[in-house]
Each structure stands twice: as C-alpha cells, then as structure tokens.
Design a protein around this motif. Structure first.
Motif, mmCIF file in Angstrom:
data_model
loop_
_atom_site.group_PDB
_atom_site.id
_atom_site.type_symbol
_atom_site.label_atom_id
_atom_site.label_comp_id
_atom_site.label_asym_id
_atom_site.label_seq_id
_atom_site.Cartn_x
_atom_site.Cartn_y
_atom_site.Cartn_z
ATOM 1 N N PRO A 1 -0.756 29.863 -49.050
ATOM 2 C CA PRO A 1 -1.216 28.474 -49.110
ATOM 3 C C PRO A 1 -2.059 28.179 -50.338
ATOM 4 C CG PRO A 1 -2.420 29.691 -47.410
ATOM 5 C CD PRO A 1 -1.298 30.565 -47.861
ATOM 6 N N GLU A 2 -2.826 29.155 -50.808
ATOM 7 C CA GLU A 2 -3.668 28.927 -51.983
ATOM 8 C C GLU A 2 -2.816 28.791 -53.244
ATOM 9 O OE1 GLU A 2 -7.118 28.363 -54.329
ATOM 10 O OE2 GLU A 2 -6.561 28.015 -52.231
ATOM 11 N N LEU A 3 -1.772 29.607 -53.371
ATOM 12 C CA LEU A 3 -0.885 29.475 -54.529
ATOM 13 C C LEU A 3 -0.165 28.130 -54.522
ATOM 14 C CD1 LEU A 3 0.701 33.049 -54.805
ATOM 15 C CD2 LEU A 3 -1.125 32.066 -56.200
ATOM 16 N N ALA A 4 0.231 27.676 -53.338
ATOM 17 C CA ALA A 4 0.872 26.367 -53.235
ATOM 18 C C ALA A 4 -0.098 25.263 -53.618
ATOM 19 C CB ALA A 4 1.390 26.148 -51.815
ATOM 20 N N ARG A 5 -1.337 25.388 -53.186
ATOM 21 C CA ARG A 5 -2.350 24.376 -53.523
ATOM 22 C C ARG A 5 -2.608 24.350 -55.021
ATOM 23 N NH1 ARG A 5 -7.943 23.496 -54.241
ATOM 24 N NH2 ARG A 5 -8.291 25.729 -54.537
ATOM 25 N N LEU A 6 -2.758 25.527 -55.620
ATOM 26 C CA LEU A 6 -2.994 25.591 -57.065
ATOM 27 C C LEU A 6 -1.817 25.029 -57.846
ATOM 28 C CD1 LEU A 6 -4.663 29.121 -57.408
ATOM 29 C CD2 LEU A 6 -5.743 26.891 -57.799
ATOM 30 N N MET A 7 -0.596 25.318 -57.382
ATOM 31 C CA MET A 7 0.579 24.806 -58.072
ATOM 32 C C MET A 7 0.597 23.282 -58.053
ATOM 33 S SD MET A 7 3.164 25.916 -59.837
ATOM 34 C CE MET A 7 3.354 27.639 -59.357
ATOM 35 N N LYS A 8 0.219 22.682 -56.953
ATOM 36 C CA LYS A 8 0.174 21.224 -56.864
ATOM 37 C C LYS A 8 -0.902 20.648 -57.787
ATOM 38 C CE LYS A 8 2.130 20.715 -52.238
ATOM 39 N NZ LYS A 8 1.945 20.235 -50.845
ATOM 40 N N ILE A 9 -1.975 21.393 -57.954
ATOM 41 C CA ILE A 9 -3.029 20.954 -58.866
ATOM 42 C C ILE A 9 -2.542 21.033 -60.315
ATOM 43 C CG2 ILE A 9 -5.290 21.597 -59.810
ATOM 44 C CD1 ILE A 9 -6.055 22.442 -56.925
ATOM 45 N N TYR A 10 -1.964 22.168 -60.676
ATOM 46 C CA TYR A 10 -1.526 22.362 -62.062
ATOM 47 C C TYR A 10 -0.396 21.409 -62.450
ATOM 48 C CZ TYR A 10 -4.295 26.380 -63.549
ATOM 49 O OH TYR A 10 -5.334 27.201 -63.952
#
Length: 366
Positions: free
Chosen positions: A202-211
């Motif tokens: 979930p954290e990688l998905a969240r970061l990807m949406k941010i980037y």
C-alpha cells in the motif's frame, strides 16, 4: 495477397467498435478527463486481473519503470541486474535514477538466464529487473529465491506480457512492483500512450500516486519533486473495454503461434519455444535466422510480408550507453540474438489465409 503487416491495430478496434465508441462518448460527455472514475475503476479491475492488491495508472510504460525505481529508493551508486536483450526503455528506467545497469545474458527462451544472475550480484546490487520478453514469463521461482537470499527488490517489466503466467501466477504479481505499458501495439493496447504499475504494498501504491501527480497527494501541497504521469480518463475507459477481451486476444495469438509452430518447416528458421511452467501470450512471434536474416527479410518483403527486428542494437551497444564502456563482444549471446532475431506478423484479427500465406512463403525460402 495484400500486404501483411507485422502488427496492426485496426482489426482489434473494429471487432468491438461499438463498445469503444460508446465508452469514448461516455468519457467525453462526462466533463471529467483526468483522474476520475474511469481511472479508479480501471486500477481496481486491472489489479484484480493481475492478482495484486493495487494498481496505479500512469502515462506510459517508461514512466512505470523509472518511477518504480524512484519509489523503491534506488539511485546513484546502486546496481540493478537486467537482461541484455531487452528494449532500451527497460534500461532507461534504471539509469534515469542514476543507478547502474548490470547486464545478464538471455537463455534459449529469450528470457534472463537465471543461472547467470548470482555471479553478477555485488554489495551494490539493490534490485533485479526481470523483463518478460516477447510475451513469455521468465523463470520466476529462481529469481524470487535470489531476491530473498540477497535481500533484493524485484521489479517486473511486463510491457509485453499482459496475462502471461509462471506456475499459474500472473506476471506483475511476483515482484515488489510490476510495470506495464499499454502502447497501442501491445496485446492490451490503449489508443495512445498509457501505462500502469501493480503492487501488493500500500505504501508503494501511495507513493506512486504522489509521484505521478507532480509529487502531490493534496492539491498544491507538493511533498517531492514528482512527474506529470497521469493515465487520462479516455485511455482508462478504453482500456477497461480492452481488459474485458484480453484473454480472448491472448488465446487468438496463441492459436496463431501454434499454427506457425506446426506449419513452419524451413530448417533455416529456428522457431521460439516456451519453458515448462511458463506461458506466453505471444506479443511477438520471434524466430532466429542464422547468416541470412537480411536476405530472408528482403524475400518476405518482396512477397508483401512485413517483419521487424526486436531489437537490432542491444542497449549496451547503443550510443546512449557509451558511457558504460561496454564494447562489442561483452555480451555474446545478446549480440548473437540481435543479429538473428526476426518478428513475424501476429495480431488480433489475422486471418487464416494470411497465416497460411506467411507459412508457405517462409517454407519456400531457400
């Protein structure tokens, strides 16, 4: 016989034209064109198809690759192992982050040779990038073992392998991040540039949406220096239609590949094989022709059959990577394949007559 293209996209569109046009009008009339319900629904549906908890839509497959290494924290001074016989975008995903690609030779199936990975691992190695080339899954059990043994991140380049499996598990679900391109010629192609990542974190998905959105999770609150890499509503909507038929598309391509495998008997042409435990969705049907590839290619062209070389210049010999200092002869298997491979026509909607004509022409070449 009219000209047979190596790849064509119009027949796949016409087969489901009414659905594509209806979806396009629906998106146009919605008044919402960036990061709306079509993207959200596609992300949910695509993650379910691949077998991961999350998917994040992006603007291209290259963005998926370089942003994958960005969110994994891989950069300058780090090494990433990758096969030598891949499209240069795979390597760009590494080097855009100032990390260093370490090349491994391919095996007889055109995939990374898992028996040659361990010798390339150093204390600088941070990840393995597996490319499921031409639509066939790499040998993922061994790759996962190595990643676990050496505490390495695992990134999958699934640009050509939508729906391919190893031991029943789909590509894009093995690693920390799976990277997908939906370039129009892909098995699951969009109608323009588009891409996505898949992950269970979930954290990688969240970061990807941010980037993907200028480094912003909340409007005008920028946490990092990000990118403009948003999958737009139109492409997401059209991909939702394509996703409904991806298994049908892959089955059709497999049937064409089977016909090629059974029908091509010319001893000058080395046909591709699929590893036990792996499946291929046949994004490309790649043969090898030793010593006379150019002559063979010209012969097919004279008979109105278009072919393509995937890929004539290995990344380590490209001008872009001169700085790596890897001269000709560094990767002899990779370089041999570059001099021998040729992709035959294969696409959704290819007729039986076209397939038979290609086979007959190949068998008549001397």
């Amino acid at each position: 016989m009219d000209k047979i293209m190596q790849s064509r996209m119009d027949r796949g569109f016409f087969r489901h034209q009414d659905e594509y046009e209806a979806k396009a009008l629906e998106v146009l009339r919605s008044g919402w064109y960036i990061l709306g319900k079509e993207v959200e629904n596609f992300e949910e549906e695509f993650a379910a198809y691949v077998g991961t908890k999350y998917s994040v839509g992006l603007a291209s497959g290259l963005d998926a690759l370089w942003l994958a290494f960005k969110v994994l924290g891989i950069g300058k001074g780090d090494e990433v192992i990758v096969q030598g016989n891949t499209y240069i975008a795979s390597v760009m995903g590494i080097t855009i982050n100032d990390a260093t690609p370490v090349f491994v030779e391919p095996d007889e199936y055109f995939q990374i040779d898992v028996d040659k990975i361990e010798e390339k691992i150093t204390d600088k190695t941070k990840a393995i990038l597996v490319v499921h080339l031409y639509g066939q899954s790499a040998k993922m059990d061994r790759v996962q073992e190595l990643c676990k043994k050496y505490n390495l991140k695992l990134v999958e380049d699934c640009a050509q392998s939508h729906g391919a499996c190893f031991d029943g598990k789909m590509t894009g679900s093995f690693g920390d991040i799976g990277c997908f391109s939906f370039y129009p010629s892909k098995n699951m192609g969009a109608f323009g540039d588009a891409g996505a990542i898949t992950t269970n974190d979930p954290e990688l998905a969240r970061l990807m949406k941010i980037y993907r959105n200028y480094g912003s999770e909340k409007r005008y609150h920028n946490m990092v220096v990000g990118a403009n890499s948003r999958l737009d509503e139109m492409q997401a909507g059209l991909l939702r239609v394509r996703l409904k038929y991806i298994d049908e598309i892959n089955t059709e391509r497999s049937e064409i590949a089977k016909k090629y495998a059974e029908g091509i008997t010319n001893p000058l042409v080395i046909k591709p094989r699929v590893r036990d435990g792996a499946t291929s969705v046949w994004h490309q049907y790649v043969v090898r022709v030793k010593d006379c590839r150019d002559e063979f290619m010209d012969y097919l062209a004279q008979n109105n059959i278009t072919t393509i070389i995937h890929y004539p210049i290995p990344p380590h010999l490209s001008e872009a990577y001169n700085y790596l200092g890897l001269s000709e002869g560094t990767l002899p298997v990779t370089e041999c394949y570059a001099n021998e491979v040729l992709s035959l026509p294969i696409y959704a909607g290819m007729t039986d007559e076209e397939q038979s004509y290609v086979i007959d022409c190949i068998n008549s070449f001397k």
